[in-house]
Enzyme design. Structure first.
Site, PDB file in Angstrom:
ATOM      1  N   ARG A  54      -2.856  -3.228  -0.988  1.00 44.21           N
ATOM      2  CA  ARG A  54      -1.878  -2.160  -0.984  1.00 44.21           C
ATOM      3  C   ARG A  54      -0.512  -2.751  -0.629  1.00 44.21           C
ATOM      4  NH1 ARG A  54      -0.525  -3.096   3.397  1.00 44.21           N
ATOM      5  NH2 ARG A  54       1.183  -1.632   3.187  1.00 44.21           N
ATOM      6  N   GLY A  55       0.529  -1.879  -0.764  1.00 50.06           N
ATOM      7  CA  GLY A  55       1.889  -2.382  -0.592  1.00 50.06           C
ATOM      8  C   GLY A  55       2.420  -2.745  -1.980  1.00 50.06           C
ATOM      9  N   ALA A  56       3.650  -2.296  -2.276  1.00 48.87           N
ATOM     10  CA  ALA A  56       4.147  -2.363  -3.651  1.00 48.87           C
ATOM     11  C   ALA A  56       4.108  -3.770  -4.272  1.00 48.87           C
ATOM     12  CB  ALA A  56       5.561  -1.781  -3.693  1.00 48.87           C
ATOM     13  N   ARG A  96      -2.518   3.396  -9.360  1.00 54.22           N
ATOM     14  CA  ARG A  96      -1.703   4.110  -8.352  1.00 54.22           C
ATOM     15  C   ARG A  96      -0.340   4.423  -8.984  1.00 54.22           C
ATOM     16  NH1 ARG A  96      -1.520   2.096  -2.284  1.00 54.22           N
ATOM     17  NH2 ARG A  96      -0.904   4.264  -1.946  1.00 54.22           N
ATOM     18  N   GLN A 205      -1.435   2.466   8.435  1.00 54.68           N
ATOM     19  CA  GLN A 205      -0.969   1.110   8.096  1.00 54.68           C
ATOM     20  C   GLN A 205      -0.231   0.465   9.270  1.00 54.68           C
ATOM     21  OE1 GLN A 205      -0.756   3.733   6.056  1.00 54.68           O
ATOM     22  NE2 GLN A 205      -0.869   3.160   3.916  1.00 54.68           N
ATOM     23  N   ASP A 246       8.666   1.503  -2.197  1.00 52.09           N
ATOM     24  CA  ASP A 246       7.719   1.492  -3.315  1.00 52.09           C
ATOM     25  C   ASP A 246       8.413   1.669  -4.656  1.00 52.09           C
ATOM     26  OD1 ASP A 246       6.044   2.376  -0.836  1.00 52.09           O
ATOM     27  OD2 ASP A 246       4.678   1.538  -2.340  1.00 52.09           O
ATOM     28  N   ASN A 256       9.241   5.641  -0.213  1.00 49.87           N
ATOM     29  CA  ASN A 256       8.443   4.773   0.670  1.00 49.87           C
ATOM     30  C   ASN A 256       7.403   5.655   1.347  1.00 49.87           C
ATOM     31  OD1 ASN A 256       7.901   2.138   1.842  1.00 49.87           O
ATOM     32  ND2 ASN A 256       8.715   2.944   3.759  1.00 49.87           N
ATOM     33  N   LYS A 257       6.606   5.057   2.194  1.00 51.49           N
ATOM     34  CA  LYS A 257       5.501   5.767   2.851  1.00 51.49           C
ATOM     35  C   LYS A 257       5.945   7.076   3.489  1.00 51.49           C
ATOM     36  CE  LYS A 257       2.090   4.843   2.796  1.00 51.49           C
ATOM     37  NZ  LYS A 257       1.210   5.450   1.752  1.00 51.49           N
TER      38      LYS A 257
HETATM   39  O1  MRU Z   1       0.100   3.334   0.519  1.00 51.24           O
HETATM   40  P1  MRU Z   1       0.581   1.935   0.753  1.00 51.24           P
HETATM   41  O2  MRU Z   1      -0.006   1.321   1.969  1.00 51.24           O
HETATM   42  O3  MRU Z   1       0.440   1.071  -0.483  1.00 51.24           O
HETATM   43  O4  MRU Z   1       2.137   2.096   1.022  1.00 51.24           O
HETATM   44  C1  MRU Z   1       2.901   0.949   1.277  1.00 51.24           C
HETATM   45  C2  MRU Z   1       4.307   1.245   1.637  1.00 51.24           C
HETATM   46  O5  MRU Z   1       4.759   2.367   1.627  1.00 51.24           O
HETATM   47  C3  MRU Z   1       5.184   0.056   1.924  1.00 51.24           C
HETATM   48  O6  MRU Z   1       6.167   0.390   2.845  1.00 51.24           O
HETATM   49  C4  MRU Z   1       5.855  -0.402   0.628  1.00 51.24           C
HETATM   50  O7  MRU Z   1       4.907  -0.578  -0.394  1.00 51.24           O
HETATM   51  C5  MRU Z   1       6.598  -1.662   0.813  1.00 51.24           C
HETATM   52  S1  MRU Z   1       5.516  -3.053   1.038  1.00 51.24           S
HETATM   53  C6  MRU Z   1       6.479  -4.464   1.089  1.00 51.24           C
END
Ligand code: MRU
Length: 358
Positions: A54-56, A96, A205, A246, A256-257
């Site tokens: 996970r994470g963009a 996703r 997270q 993201d 973002n999250k």
């Molecule tokens: O749902 P996730 O854990 O994939 O969400 C991740 C985030 O929101 C991060 O802040 C974002 O992807 C940046 S990661 C460098």
């Protein structure tokens, strides 16, 4: 500083070896460090969907290797493999919706196929492209860390309390992180008193991943409930909120999250600076504003299950897992192409014309 930053890269979550993609299973952290091997595109798509990875940026890197695995299988099967491959790329694209790094990486893999010359080996070319996506994300992390640290130093040159949300670290990228890359760099430069990590409900997270990463690096970190953020800004002298992204639209709005938007509002109220750190692969110039960014809604059980039991069979639940922070709440967007202060459409367009700084 680059050498010191490279030495600070201690955690790897994505590896390509022996023709397979290996992912550190983030669902099991911090209790267990277990790697999952993906030998097929279906396995990679499922790993992205179920948040093994996970994470963009990490999602984009994994999708690149997923496309390579797909091409290998389609070539072995023969026939019109390029048409069949499109089905696989769509499977990955659908895994996703919010992080644009996913479609960005798939487009890079498609472009590479289109540029094949007579006699080129498609698999060697795709493997090199996937590895280049991976390696350049790592390089971008290093450049952004240096730029972000300069901003922190310029605005207040001593050790500070910084807040972050979600996990934008080594687990979410090909290097040592976007927001956490800046935080790691700031710590090396003696600019960190303490990191306040929002726990990041509902998937946690922050408390599971960010706290684990920072504690392993010996960086002082305290986890707080998301709802404690405004209180901590008022009482604990927080100077910066530093987050990843993201998807960033052409006007500088940032997805973002979930919870990032309310953090930005709180930061403005308390005079806390707000920094977004993201590679240019997260910028989607095709979308005019954040209104157009697709927001993922995940299973309500993430909110309503406690110790395997449902707390609310009779109640509705809504679980959007990202939100959009409007550009006018953001002080800086830090990318590997440079920094945008107080983002707007004209500044974002100028940024995207620049070359990468590394
Ligand atoms: O749902 P996730 O854990 O994939 O969400 C991740 C985030 O929101 C991060 O802040 C974002 O992807 C940046 S990661 C460098």
């Amino acid at each position: 500083m680059r050498e010191q930053l490279l030495a600070a890269e201690k955690i790897t979550a994505i590896e390509w070896r022996d023709g397979a993609l290996y992912l550190l299973d983030q669902r099991l952290l911090p209790f267990e460090e277990s790697w999952q091997a993906c030998h097929s595109v279906a396995a990679v798509a499922e790993a992205i969907r179920s948040m093994v990875v996970r994470g963009a940026p990490a999602i984009g890197i994994s999708a690149g290797y997923g496309a390579l695995l797909a091409a290998r299988a389609r070539l072995e099967a023969g026939g019109d493999w390029r048409a069949a491959l499109e089905v696989d790329l769509q499977l990955l694209a659908d895994s996703r919706p919010t992080a644009v790094n996913l479609s960005w990486a798939l487009n890079r893999m498609r472009d590479r196929l289109q540029r094949l010359k007579e006699g080129d080996d498609p698999l060697l070319a795709l493997e090199a492209e996937a590895q280049q996506i991976h390696q350049s994300d790592r390089e971008a992390n290093l450049t952004m860390a240096q730029l972000g640290v300069e901003l922190i130093r310029k605005h207040q040159g001593n050790a500070q309390n910084l807040m972050t949300h979600c996990n934008a670290g080594a687990l979410a990228t090909g290097g040592f992180g976007t927001a956490l890359g800046v935080i790691r760099g700031a710590h090396l430069e003696g600019l960190v008193e303490r990191i306040y990590a929002d726990e990041t409900r509902p998937w946690l997270q922050g408390s599971r991943l960010t706290a684990w990463e920072l504690a392993r690096d010996g960086i002082p970190v305290s986890v707080n409930a998301d709802s404690a953020a405004a209180h901590l800004m008022k009482t604990h002298g927080i100077t910066w909120v530093i987050v990843g992204a993201d998807r960033i639209s052409a006007n500088g709005d940032v997805a973002n999250k979930i919870g990032t938007y309310q953090l930005a509002i709180n930061a403005m109220h308390h005079g806390v600076r707000f920094m977004v750190v993201a590679p240019s692969s997260t910028i989607d110039m095709a979308l005019e504003s954040g209104e157009e960014i697709p927001i993922e809604v995940r299973d309500g059980r993430e909110l309503l299950e406690l110790e395997g039991r449902s707390m609310g069979d009779a109640v509705g639940v809504l679980n959007p897992v990202f939100d959009v922070t409007p550009a006018d709440l953001i002080d800086f967007i830090v990318t590997e192409k440079g920094v945008v202060e107080r983002p707007d459409a004209a500044k974002m367009a100028r940024l995207m014309c620049r070359k990468r700084l590394h």
